[in-house]
Design an enzyme around this catalytic site. Structure first.
Site, mmCIF file in Angstrom:
data_model
loop_
_atom_site.group_PDB
_atom_site.id
_atom_site.type_symbol
_atom_site.label_atom_id
_atom_site.label_comp_id
_atom_site.label_asym_id
_atom_site.label_seq_id
_atom_site.Cartn_x
_atom_site.Cartn_y
_atom_site.Cartn_z
ATOM 1 N N SER A 40 -0.136 97.622 8.012
ATOM 2 C CA SER A 40 -1.097 98.483 7.304
ATOM 3 C C SER A 40 -1.547 97.731 6.058
ATOM 4 O O SER A 40 -1.170 98.038 4.940
ATOM 5 C CB SER A 40 -0.446 99.811 6.925
ATOM 6 O OG SER A 40 0.641 99.623 6.048
ATOM 7 N N HIS A 154 3.389 102.247 11.662
ATOM 8 C CA HIS A 154 4.674 101.616 11.974
ATOM 9 C C HIS A 154 5.443 102.311 13.085
ATOM 10 O O HIS A 154 6.570 101.935 13.401
ATOM 11 C CB HIS A 154 5.566 101.570 10.722
ATOM 12 C CG HIS A 154 5.007 100.707 9.630
ATOM 13 N ND1 HIS A 154 5.503 100.712 8.350
ATOM 14 C CD2 HIS A 154 3.991 99.802 9.637
ATOM 15 C CE1 HIS A 154 4.821 99.846 7.602
ATOM 16 N NE2 HIS A 154 3.896 99.294 8.361
ATOM 17 N N GLN A 162 3.402 107.205 6.449
ATOM 18 C CA GLN A 162 4.047 106.013 7.016
ATOM 19 C C GLN A 162 5.546 105.901 6.724
ATOM 20 O O GLN A 162 6.319 105.517 7.587
ATOM 21 C CB GLN A 162 3.314 104.781 6.473
ATOM 22 C CG GLN A 162 3.819 103.446 6.942
ATOM 23 C CD GLN A 162 2.968 102.313 6.384
ATOM 24 O OE1 GLN A 162 1.902 102.022 6.904
ATOM 25 N NE2 GLN A 162 3.434 101.689 5.319
ATOM 26 N N GLU A 163 5.946 106.211 5.470
ATOM 27 C CA GLU A 163 7.335 105.935 5.085
ATOM 28 C C GLU A 163 7.961 107.088 4.311
ATOM 29 O O GLU A 163 7.375 107.607 3.367
ATOM 30 C CB GLU A 163 7.400 104.669 4.210
ATOM 31 C CG GLU A 163 6.822 103.461 4.918
ATOM 32 C CD GLU A 163 6.736 102.210 4.033
ATOM 33 O OE1 GLU A 163 7.406 102.166 2.976
ATOM 34 O OE2 GLU A 163 5.988 101.299 4.409
ATOM 35 N N GLU A 204 10.198 99.378 10.601
ATOM 36 C CA GLU A 204 11.068 99.042 9.478
ATOM 37 C C GLU A 204 12.483 99.587 9.662
ATOM 38 O O GLU A 204 13.253 99.668 8.709
ATOM 39 C CB GLU A 204 10.439 99.545 8.174
ATOM 40 C CG GLU A 204 9.092 98.847 7.919
ATOM 41 C CD GLU A 204 8.481 99.129 6.555
ATOM 42 O OE1 GLU A 204 8.968 100.030 5.851
ATOM 43 O OE2 GLU A 204 7.519 98.425 6.216
ATOM 44 N N ASP A 242 5.716 106.743 1.092
ATOM 45 C CA ASP A 242 4.534 105.879 1.166
ATOM 46 C C ASP A 242 3.647 106.425 2.279
ATOM 47 O O ASP A 242 3.779 106.042 3.439
ATOM 48 C CB ASP A 242 4.908 104.419 1.458
ATOM 49 C CG ASP A 242 3.664 103.530 1.570
ATOM 50 O OD1 ASP A 242 2.548 104.043 1.325
ATOM 51 O OD2 ASP A 242 3.804 102.348 1.906
ATOM 52 N N GLU A 284 3.703 106.315 -3.067
ATOM 53 C CA GLU A 284 2.927 105.069 -3.000
ATOM 54 C C GLU A 284 1.687 105.299 -2.132
ATOM 55 O O GLU A 284 1.777 105.951 -1.089
ATOM 56 C CB GLU A 284 3.838 103.997 -2.383
ATOM 57 C CG GLU A 284 3.189 102.663 -2.084
ATOM 58 C CD GLU A 284 4.163 101.754 -1.316
ATOM 59 O OE1 GLU A 284 5.394 101.863 -1.517
ATOM 60 O OE2 GLU A 284 3.686 100.944 -0.508
ATOM 61 N N ASP A 311 -0.191 100.113 -3.833
ATOM 62 C CA ASP A 311 0.111 98.999 -2.915
ATOM 63 C C ASP A 311 -1.220 98.420 -2.426
ATOM 64 O O ASP A 311 -1.733 97.450 -2.992
ATOM 65 C CB ASP A 311 0.978 99.510 -1.763
ATOM 66 C CG ASP A 311 1.138 98.497 -0.625
ATOM 67 O OD1 ASP A 311 0.825 97.311 -0.814
ATOM 68 O OD2 ASP A 311 1.583 98.899 0.482
ATOM 69 N N LYS A 336 4.195 92.478 -3.412
ATOM 70 C CA LYS A 336 4.430 91.777 -2.145
ATOM 71 C C LYS A 336 3.858 90.368 -2.272
ATOM 72 O O LYS A 336 2.631 90.202 -2.308
ATOM 73 C CB LYS A 336 3.695 92.490 -1.012
ATOM 74 C CG LYS A 336 4.196 93.888 -0.664
ATOM 75 C CD LYS A 336 3.172 94.580 0.239
ATOM 76 C CE LYS A 336 3.733 95.806 0.954
ATOM 77 N NZ LYS A 336 2.652 96.556 1.639
ATOM 78 N N HIS A 364 9.226 94.303 0.869
ATOM 79 C CA HIS A 364 9.113 93.530 2.109
ATOM 80 C C HIS A 364 7.784 93.849 2.783
ATOM 81 O O HIS A 364 6.979 94.607 2.245
ATOM 82 C CB HIS A 364 10.276 93.909 3.047
ATOM 83 C CG HIS A 364 10.184 95.345 3.509
ATOM 84 N ND1 HIS A 364 10.767 95.819 4.646
ATOM 85 C CD2 HIS A 364 9.540 96.415 2.959
ATOM 86 C CE1 HIS A 364 10.498 97.092 4.783
ATOM 87 N NE2 HIS A 364 9.766 97.478 3.779
ATOM 88 N N ARG A 365 7.546 93.322 4.003
ATOM 89 C CA ARG A 365 6.444 93.732 4.854
ATOM 90 C C ARG A 365 7.031 94.359 6.120
ATOM 91 O O ARG A 365 8.205 94.176 6.425
ATOM 92 C CB ARG A 365 5.539 92.557 5.253
ATOM 93 C CG ARG A 365 4.875 91.821 4.113
ATOM 94 C CD ARG A 365 4.112 92.723 3.151
ATOM 95 N NE ARG A 365 3.076 93.552 3.727
ATOM 96 C CZ ARG A 365 1.769 93.377 3.538
ATOM 97 N NH1 ARG A 365 1.334 92.382 2.803
ATOM 98 N NH2 ARG A 365 0.891 94.225 4.061
ATOM 99 N N SER A 366 6.186 95.057 6.875
ATOM 100 C CA SER A 366 6.706 95.680 8.099
ATOM 101 C C SER A 366 7.086 94.615 9.142
ATOM 102 O O SER A 366 7.992 94.815 9.942
ATOM 103 C CB SER A 366 5.696 96.668 8.670
ATOM 104 O OG SER A 366 4.428 96.068 8.808
ATOM 105 N N LYS A 387 12.029 97.969 -2.036
ATOM 106 C CA LYS A 387 12.088 98.624 -0.720
ATOM 107 C C LYS A 387 12.125 97.535 0.337
ATOM 108 O O LYS A 387 11.362 96.563 0.274
ATOM 109 C CB LYS A 387 10.929 99.615 -0.500
ATOM 110 C CG LYS A 387 9.535 99.040 -0.459
ATOM 111 C CD LYS A 387 8.543 100.123 0.020
ATOM 112 C CE LYS A 387 7.207 99.533 0.398
ATOM 113 N NZ LYS A 387 6.286 100.495 1.041
HETATM 114 P P1 PGA Z 1 2.887 96.798 5.801
HETATM 115 O O1 PGA Z 1 3.553 98.139 5.292
HETATM 116 O O2 PGA Z 1 3.822 95.680 5.531
HETATM 117 O O3 PGA Z 1 2.649 97.071 7.232
HETATM 118 O O4 PGA Z 1 1.608 96.658 4.992
HETATM 119 C C1 PGA Z 1 4.297 98.220 4.117
HETATM 120 C C2 PGA Z 1 3.648 99.127 3.115
HETATM 121 O O5 PGA Z 1 2.568 99.706 3.355
HETATM 122 O O6 PGA Z 1 4.192 99.279 2.029
HETATM 123 ZN ZN ZN Z 2 2.593 100.680 1.177
#
Ligand code: PGA
Ligand code: ZN
Length: 418
Positions: A40, A154, A162-163, A204, A242, A284, A311, A336, A364-366, A387
């Site tokens: 994403s 994800h 998403q999270e 994740e 998130d 986020e 982000d 990131k 991190h990244r997904s 995270k």
């Molecule tokens: P991504 O997701 O690594 O797929 O961008 C992580 C996030 O959105 O924080």
């Molecule tokens: Zn994010």
């Protein structure tokens, strides 16, 4: 000096190719750096170089590896480098584009991370200590934000956010925080298994049961925290979200969550209600990257008591972070390294957030590898928050394990939010 540089194609946690850079130093030491990959992604992120075509579904990195050999290697080898900033500036110059689209941000970030390790090795310092020195920071161990329920881009379920993370804010140490995280993760596993007869995971490592509303997810989190024997609360074991709102934003200014369509004002009151009903300490990307009016409204409504993290909004860009601070968009930035392309620019982003009075959460990244650079980054810059996904699956726990290793060998380091 860097004697030799080699790039290799490795697989990331989603089974797609990514880049590992190996640097051989004058004393024979070999250091490496890996590029992670997002799903994403924000529109303004640095550009990965992927081959296209059909090999590896178009995601191969052979062109980027070729350019490492023909362009990056001759420039980096055989001369001595004074600082990571000098190396990163040379990489940016060699690339010549704004977002590293010629060499590829994937090969640039892997090279820059390996170079950071080279400097730490030359200084005979642990990576985190070298980072603390370079950035003028007080090192500390961060509160981990464990992503235990996955949705959005994800996961295969119909959950739009998403999270859903749990953060042991009141833990006494990193070791204690990791234990609490696993206790809750396992309690949640039982609930999900009993209720949905599946332990399917998202990218994740969090569970991805067939639910569709944020409330179902949040109810389960609170239940799991309690079942594990802890007290849910923003100052104890807290929840962080998130939503990654880019993914459910419609161009007309509305957001679609489950079967409801909400406008900007309704979104703000929806988040406001969620933060009243659940122990949410951080949100986020609650709004889309270009919906600055939405961000401002949310900041006005809950910014005094909830951490709002940019982000996709900032993409780890120091200038965007500064502008966001000035415009009153958020009180925190997500960090990131591969969004901005190099280690020095990542340091600049953290320093920009610090100067602006914003908190930083390292991420991190997904799509991940076993590289633990972000663990040293968060300790060295002392931002107090990270995270790295669920407290399970190798590429996720590599970071948490590195953090407990740093704590085990440096008992005087403080733990917690700043
Ligand atoms: P991504 O997701 O690594 O797929 O961008 C992580 C996030 O959105 O924080
Ligand atoms: Zn994010």
């Amino acid at each position: 000096t860097i004697e030799a540089i080699r790039g290799s194609r490795i697989l990331d946690s989603r089974g797609f190719p990514t880049i590992r850079v190996h640097l051989e130093l004058g004393d024979g030491t070999i250091v490496t750096g890996d590029a992670p990959a997002g799903a994403s992604t924000g529109a303004h992120e640095a550009h990965e170089l992927r081959d296209g075509g059909t090999t590896y579904s178009g995601r191969d990195v052979s062109q980027a590896l070729h350019l490492l050999e023909t362009d990056v290697a001759p420039m980096l080898t055989g001369q001595s480098w004074l600082s990571i900033a000098q190396v990163d500036a040379a990489l940016a110059h060699l690339d010549g584009t704004l977002g590293y689209s010629r060499l590829g941000a994937n090969s640039v970030v892997a090279t820059s991370i390996a170079a950071a390790r080279a400097f730490a090795s030359a200084a005979d310092l642990p990576l985190w200590r070298w980072i603390a020195d370079v950035t003028g920071s007080s090192p500390r161990l961060p509160v981990p934000h464990f992503n235990v329920l996955n949705g959005g881009a994800h996961a295969a379920n119909a959950l739009d956010f998403q999270e859903f993370m749990i953060a042991p804010v009141a833990a006494s140490s990193m070791t204690d925080a990791v234990r609490i995280g696993t206790d809750v993760y396992h309690a949640l596993a039982s609930i999900v298994r009993d209720r949905y007869k599946t332990l399917g995971l998202g990218d994740e490592g969090g569970f991805a049961p067939p639910i569709s509303t944020p409330e179902e997810a949040l109810d389960m989190l609170v239940e799991a925290i309690q079942a594990a024997g802890y007290e849910p609360g923003t100052d104890t074991v807290a929840v962080a979200l998130d939503p990654a709102a880019n993914e459910f934003f419609h161009g007309d200014g509305t957001y679609k969550i489950a079967d409801r369509t909400l406008d900007r004002t309704e979104m703000v009151s929806y988040y406001q209600d969620l933060t009243k009903s659940y122990p949410i300490r951080s949100i986020e990307d609650g709004f889309s990257e270009d919906d600055h009016d939405g961000w401002k409204a949310l900041f006005g409504a809950v910014g005094d008591r909830v951490q709002l993290v940019g982000d996709d909004l900032y993409v780890t860009d120091p200038a965007r972070i500064r502008a966001g601070g000035k415009d009153g968009l958020t009180n925190a930035a997500l960090i990131k390294p591969n969004q901005i392309g190099t280690v020095s620019r990542t340091f600049d982003a953290i320093l920009a957030a610090r100067e602006t009075g914003m908190a930083s959460m390292v991420s991190h990244r997904s799509g991940e590898t076993i590289d633990t650079f972000i663990a040293d980054l968060v300790v060295g810059t002392g931002t107090g928050q990270i995270k790295s996904g669920a407290p399970a699956r190798g590429e996720r726990v590599a970071k948490y394990n590195r953090l407990t290793e740093i704590e085990d060998t440096n008992k005087a380091l403080p733990y917690g939010l700043i």
